[in-house]
Design a protein around this motif. Sequence first.
Motif, PDB file in Angstrom:
ATOM      1  N   ASP A 404       0.820  -1.222   0.000  1.00 54.95           N
ATOM      2  CA  ASP A 404       0.000   0.000   0.000  1.00 54.95           C
ATOM      3  C   ASP A 404       0.852   1.269   0.000  1.00 54.95           C
ATOM      4  O   ASP A 404       0.495   2.274   0.630  1.00 54.95           O
ATOM      5  N   THR A 405       1.951   1.233  -0.685  1.00 50.95           N
ATOM      6  CA  THR A 405       2.769   2.432  -0.902  1.00 50.95           C
ATOM      7  C   THR A 405       2.809   2.738  -2.392  1.00 50.95           C
ATOM      8  O   THR A 405       2.461   1.901  -3.232  1.00 50.95           O
ATOM      9  N   VAL A 406       3.240   3.957  -2.694  1.00 49.28           N
ATOM     10  CA  VAL A 406       3.283   4.432  -4.078  1.00 49.28           C
ATOM     11  C   VAL A 406       4.660   5.025  -4.348  1.00 49.28           C
ATOM     12  O   VAL A 406       5.225   5.710  -3.490  1.00 49.28           O
ATOM     13  N   SER A 407       5.181   4.767  -5.521  1.00 49.70           N
ATOM     14  CA  SER A 407       6.427   5.397  -5.955  1.00 49.70           C
ATOM     15  C   SER A 407       6.261   5.887  -7.387  1.00 49.70           C
ATOM     16  O   SER A 407       5.352   5.444  -8.107  1.00 49.70           O
ATOM     17  N   VAL A 408       7.119   6.812  -7.783  1.00 52.70           N
ATOM     18  CA  VAL A 408       7.023   7.451  -9.097  1.00 52.70           C
ATOM     19  C   VAL A 408       8.326   7.216  -9.849  1.00 52.70           C
ATOM     20  O   VAL A 408       9.415   7.306  -9.282  1.00 52.70           O
ATOM     21  N   ILE A 409       8.208   6.916 -11.126  1.00 49.21           N
ATOM     22  CA  ILE A 409       9.366   6.763 -12.007  1.00 49.21           C
ATOM     23  C   ILE A 409       9.150   7.650 -13.222  1.00 49.21           C
ATOM     24  O   ILE A 409       8.104   7.546 -13.884  1.00 49.21           O
ATOM     25  N   PRO A 410      10.134   8.517 -13.506  1.00 46.25           N
ATOM     26  CA  PRO A 410      11.344   8.859 -12.753  1.00 46.25           C
ATOM     27  C   PRO A 410      10.988   9.622 -11.467  1.00 46.25           C
ATOM     28  O   PRO A 410       9.995  10.349 -11.430  1.00 46.25           O
ATOM     29  N   ASP A 411      11.808   9.466 -10.474  1.00 45.91           N
ATOM     30  CA  ASP A 411      11.545  10.107  -9.183  1.00 45.91           C
ATOM     31  C   ASP A 411      12.133  11.514  -9.190  1.00 45.91           C
ATOM     32  O   ASP A 411      13.176  11.789  -8.610  1.00 45.91           O
ATOM     33  N   THR A 412      11.441  12.431  -9.887  1.00 42.87           N
ATOM     34  CA  THR A 412      11.876  13.819  -9.993  1.00 42.87           C
ATOM     35  C   THR A 412      10.728  14.735  -9.593  1.00 42.87           C
ATOM     36  O   THR A 412       9.570  14.307  -9.490  1.00 42.87           O
ATOM     37  N   ALA A 413      11.052  16.009  -9.405  1.00 38.66           N
ATOM     38  CA  ALA A 413      10.034  16.989  -9.025  1.00 38.66           C
ATOM     39  C   ALA A 413       9.002  17.156 -10.139  1.00 38.66           C
ATOM     40  O   ALA A 413       7.803  17.310  -9.873  1.00 38.66           O
ATOM     41  N   ARG A 414       9.450  17.098 -11.393  1.00 37.89           N
ATOM     42  CA  ARG A 414       8.517  17.241 -12.513  1.00 37.89           C
ATOM     43  C   ARG A 414       7.572  16.049 -12.589  1.00 37.89           C
ATOM     44  O   ARG A 414       6.378  16.196 -12.881  1.00 37.89           O
ATOM     45  N   SER A 415       8.072  14.839 -12.317  1.00 44.37           N
ATOM     46  CA  SER A 415       7.215  13.654 -12.326  1.00 44.37           C
ATOM     47  C   SER A 415       6.169  13.735 -11.226  1.00 44.37           C
ATOM     48  O   SER A 415       4.991  13.403 -11.438  1.00 44.37           O
ATOM     49  N   ARG A 416       6.566  14.176 -10.045  1.00 45.56           N
ATOM     50  CA  ARG A 416       5.595  14.313  -8.960  1.00 45.56           C
ATOM     51  C   ARG A 416       4.576  15.394  -9.268  1.00 45.56           C
ATOM     52  O   ARG A 416       3.410  15.291  -8.865  1.00 45.56           O
ATOM     53  N   ALA A 417       4.975  16.420 -10.013  1.00 48.01           N
ATOM     54  CA  ALA A 417       4.019  17.458 -10.415  1.00 48.01           C
ATOM     55  C   ALA A 417       2.975  16.887 -11.385  1.00 48.01           C
ATOM     56  O   ALA A 417       1.804  17.277 -11.348  1.00 48.01           O
ATOM     57  N   ALA A 422      -2.638  14.846 -12.149  1.00 45.31           N
ATOM     58  CA  ALA A 422      -3.618  13.770 -12.333  1.00 45.31           C
ATOM     59  C   ALA A 422      -4.561  13.671 -11.136  1.00 45.31           C
ATOM     60  O   ALA A 422      -5.755  13.401 -11.291  1.00 45.31           O
ATOM     61  N   VAL A 423      -4.047  13.887  -9.935  1.00 45.28           N
ATOM     62  CA  VAL A 423      -4.894  13.853  -8.733  1.00 45.28           C
ATOM     63  C   VAL A 423      -5.906  14.995  -8.757  1.00 45.28           C
ATOM     64  O   VAL A 423      -7.083  14.813  -8.426  1.00 45.28           O
ATOM     65  N   ALA A 424      -5.451  16.176  -9.176  1.00 44.17           N
ATOM     66  CA  ALA A 424      -6.343  17.343  -9.200  1.00 44.17           C
ATOM     67  C   ALA A 424      -7.344  17.275 -10.352  1.00 44.17           C
ATOM     68  O   ALA A 424      -8.408  17.901 -10.287  1.00 44.17           O
ATOM     69  N   ALA A 425      -7.016  16.509 -11.437  1.00 45.50           N
ATOM     70  CA  ALA A 425      -7.901  16.468 -12.605  1.00 45.50           C
ATOM     71  C   ALA A 425      -9.186  15.712 -12.320  1.00 45.50           C
ATOM     72  O   ALA A 425     -10.233  16.010 -12.899  1.00 45.50           O
ATOM     73  N   GLY A 426      -9.146  14.708 -11.431  1.00 47.57           N
ATOM     74  CA  GLY A 426     -10.345  13.942 -11.119  1.00 47.57           C
ATOM     75  C   GLY A 426     -11.251  14.660 -10.152  1.00 47.57           C
ATOM     76  O   GLY A 426     -10.802  15.443  -9.302  1.00 47.57           O
ATOM     77  N   ALA A 451       0.941  15.603   3.303  1.00 40.43           N
ATOM     78  CA  ALA A 451       1.171  17.013   3.599  1.00 40.43           C
ATOM     79  C   ALA A 451       2.640  17.246   3.933  1.00 40.43           C
ATOM     80  O   ALA A 451       3.212  16.567   4.797  1.00 40.43           O
ATOM     81  N   GLY A 452       3.237  18.226   3.236  1.00 36.63           N
ATOM     82  CA  GLY A 452       4.617  18.593   3.506  1.00 36.63           C
ATOM     83  C   GLY A 452       5.626  17.524   3.166  1.00 36.63           C
ATOM     84  O   GLY A 452       6.708  17.483   3.760  1.00 36.63           O
ATOM     85  N   SER A 453       5.288  16.641   2.213  1.00 36.18           N
ATOM     86  CA  SER A 453       6.193  15.544   1.865  1.00 36.18           C
ATOM     87  C   SER A 453       6.182  15.339   0.356  1.00 36.18           C
ATOM     88  O   SER A 453       5.269  15.783  -0.347  1.00 36.18           O
ATOM     89  N   ASN A 454       7.224  14.655  -0.144  1.00 34.75           N
ATOM     90  CA  ASN A 454       7.304  14.323  -1.557  1.00 34.75           C
ATOM     91  C   ASN A 454       6.689  12.966  -1.873  1.00 34.75           C
ATOM     92  O   ASN A 454       6.700  12.540  -3.029  1.00 34.75           O
ATOM     93  N   SER A 455       6.150  12.272  -0.872  1.00 32.43           N
ATOM     94  CA  SER A 455       5.577  10.947  -1.083  1.00 32.43           C
ATOM     95  C   SER A 455       4.057  11.032  -1.159  1.00 32.43           C
ATOM     96  O   SER A 455       3.450  12.073  -0.896  1.00 32.43           O
ATOM     97  N   PHE A 456       3.441   9.890  -1.507  1.00 28.55           N
ATOM     98  CA  PHE A 456       1.993   9.827  -1.690  1.00 28.55           C
ATOM     99  C   PHE A 456       1.415   8.735  -0.799  1.00 28.55           C
ATOM    100  O   PHE A 456       2.094   7.770  -0.437  1.00 28.55           O
ATOM    101  N   ASP A 457       0.129   8.905  -0.480  1.00 26.58           N
ATOM    102  CA  ASP A 457      -0.587   7.948   0.365  1.00 26.58           C
ATOM    103  C   ASP A 457      -1.605   7.180  -0.462  1.00 26.58           C
ATOM    104  O   ASP A 457      -2.102   7.671  -1.485  1.00 26.58           O
ATOM    105  N   LEU A 458      -1.944   5.974   0.005  1.00 25.24           N
ATOM    106  CA  LEU A 458      -3.003   5.171  -0.584  1.00 25.24           C
ATOM    107  C   LEU A 458      -4.063   4.897   0.470  1.00 25.24           C
ATOM    108  O   LEU A 458      -3.742   4.471   1.588  1.00 25.24           O
ATOM    109  N   VAL A 459      -5.327   5.142   0.114  1.00 21.75           N
ATOM    110  CA  VAL A 459      -6.441   4.869   1.016  1.00 21.75           C
ATOM    111  C   VAL A 459      -7.386   3.902   0.303  1.00 21.75           C
ATOM    112  O   VAL A 459      -7.802   4.148  -0.830  1.00 21.75           O
ATOM    113  N   THR A 460      -7.721   2.795   0.940  1.00 21.37           N
ATOM    114  CA  THR A 460      -8.601   1.791   0.349  1.00 21.37           C
ATOM    115  C   THR A 460     -10.040   2.284   0.369  1.00 21.37           C
ATOM    116  O   THR A 460     -10.555   2.716   1.412  1.00 21.37           O
TER     117      THR A 460
END
Length: 825
Positions: A404-417, A422-426, A451-460
């Motif tokens: 239940d964790t999430v990672s991004v590839i490539p792990d850059t600031a632009r990828s997280r943006a 995508a989160v804001a579009a829905g 909040a205040g982090s570069n990582s993401f959360d997953l909620v079932t």
Amino acid sequence: MLHPYWRIIDTISVPQVEDGNTVTTLTIAGVDDRYPTSRRIESLFVLSVDRSEGGEPFHRVYGSEKKSDEEMMHNAVVLCPTFESTGLVVTAVEDEGDVVAMPYAFSGGQSSWSSKTFDGDSSIVPSTRGGTSSIGRNDRAHLLECSPESVTVAFSTTGGMTTTFQFEASFSDTMKSTKLWTSEEALGSVSAAVFLDETHAMVTPSDSQEAAVNADYEEEKALRNLQFSSRIQMQLESLKEGIFGGGLLSSLKSMAIMSDEKKAERDIAFGFAKVAVLLSENMHRVVALDTMKRNVIWSMNLHSGASWHKIVHGGQFISLNDPHGNGGVNDHEMLAMSYIEGASSSSVEWKCVDGLSGRIFSRDTTPVKASISQIVPLRTSSHQPHLHDSSGCRQVALLVHSDDTVSVIPDTARSRAIVDEAVAAGKNGLFVHSIDKHTGEFRSQIVSRKAGSNSFDLVTVGTTVFDPSQEKIVNVAYPRRGEVMQSPSTVLGDESLLLKYLNPHLVVVVTEATPTFFSEMKPDAGEESANGFYNSLSTGSSTQQMRKPLGAAKPGEGPPNVANTAAPSLFVSLVDSVSGQILHRVSHSHVDSADELLEATNVPVVVSENWVIYTFFNQRTRRTDVGVLTLHEGMIDKNGITAFSAPEQETTFSSLESAKPIVLSRTFGLAKAVSALGVTSTKAGISSKQFMFATGNDQVISLDRRFLDPRRPNGDLKESEKMEGLMKYAPMLPIIPFLTPSHVHEVSSVQSISSSSAHVESQSLVLAYGGPDVFFSRVSPSKGFDLLPDDFNRGLLTVVVVGLLVALNVIQRMNKKKMVTSFWS
């Protein structure tokens, strides 16, 4: 005895025996660890049975350029002792990044060789397809033909390439080398494919910064040329060139004669020129195939020790026909990912690749803490040019892990943006899901930024469990990403509307009963199961239907009701990946005994618009059954929409609030086994759909969607049904020869069928792969209504047009002369 420094001998082979067992050659390959780094060597030995002259029975063949006690370090080597009476040695050597075949002539009584000049192509593995890397290393050389006049040698590589050369003797000192054929063995085990459009010229692969800048400039230029103002400007320049630059005559000539160059230009203009990027997980290789020229453009090796490989391209809800190249076929940037599982830690090796040229923009290895359950492709909705750095890529992949964790590839600031976008579009955020085939758990989850982090959360959000003690998951299918739909409703023969249920989050899960559970729930003859399990499985949505749609039979017209006491063994479930709910579930009885469930079951599934098509082999009837489900929201009467009134309809779809679909179903029979399913794709979705079937007799056939319509009536057709184009129900689907795209060609063991649209509406491009063959064809589901055929008589048309212009000019002159004469008289 052979070599005191050989620690490991891999192979000992006997390529050939010549002259009545008088000369035998041995090729011995092994590992030499005399040096700090062990090296692989392969040497040639000659065994002479005839010892009348007192010669040694067994001796090595040394290269004259090396010391007498050193073997020639080549990846592959063969000997033809009868060539030009002295013999010829052919080896594989490295030459400026390429692997080439190199011939050597014997000297000194077959105890050493020296270089021999030749003329012709000798490249085994060019640098663009692996070169001198580990993937291009030659595995073995095979002597196919040996004679005094010619030598034929086949080289195989660790990357799966096989190349055959023929060396021919000549009267001069220079011999002739000819490459007979090259086979990319990775094409025989393709597991995934991505279509790309050749919108602009490919850039030569290079790792230099200057080439990267040029590539970005070429892409920016191509995207600007797609704009309306740019197209108008180019048309004006073409008109000016045609009038003042002498291009009018050449234009008339090209109208009369369609040259090969013009055909190539037409193919690019009409979108027929595609590059298919193919992934072979078995061979750990990516191959790019030009579908028009039918040749390999580039190939790239992946990590040979990876558990699996994936190619990621596009975004979740981005149209594949996006003219601006934002994640569609016009966007050539993709990710090639390899999952490397270790004893203590795992990682993902990724490469950002240009799909047209094979140039690697960036690459890296990202450590992961848990296995990956889902890969979500993401792409920004707007084109943002940038210079590729060593860690960035325009294509992004969101990895959902089993913990239940999430990672991004490539792990850059632009990828997280891009993930934030995508989160804001829905409306309610970005939803993902995971499927565990071992536990049968289907979980719907939502992604949010910590909040205040570069990582993401997953909620079932929701969970559905397919009990592994009762049923096992055999296949999971999704709607075609980016599919273009012409209308959200179907117009019936009486002018009423049948509304389509269009759910982008639909997932089709196919399960099969376990042998133990099947034995428990199978009723005795004439008895019903005590718990009624299989009866409840076949129930679908309980939504009341207000009106029976056209195509349903009148009372008495349907087949007689026969009690079905067979226990169901195959289940098809429609699941919403956002809410986790089962929207509909159907069951089939396809086996007679639990022992038949021990064999692997192949159930291909394809989802297109509101249609779900699946096939399976029915052991009870000994034929292939084709199941069809169509999903609908409801109906609107002929007079339901007027200038003054209209029914209330939701403008947006919500998986959490919208009602379940109304499902129409029907099962047909097919005389052939089916290994894969596909569906055609066109630019605007106006052409009729055709479903593609890969059959067991190595053919790819197509059927119009009307043959599979579950609303085909059992009785005689009404007038309104005839107007709609419905056909009377028949239990067996026909196999029509002229609707067989493969025609006389045999396409063996097809596992998948992909399709892509062209720039003209009438054409669809189909690619079948998975077995030893790769098949590509251009089909016309509604015939070529917007395209002239290749055999069109352009010359006759030109003569007729020119003749009409001349006749019109002559008639105008005659009329003018007659009018002048009439006025004077």
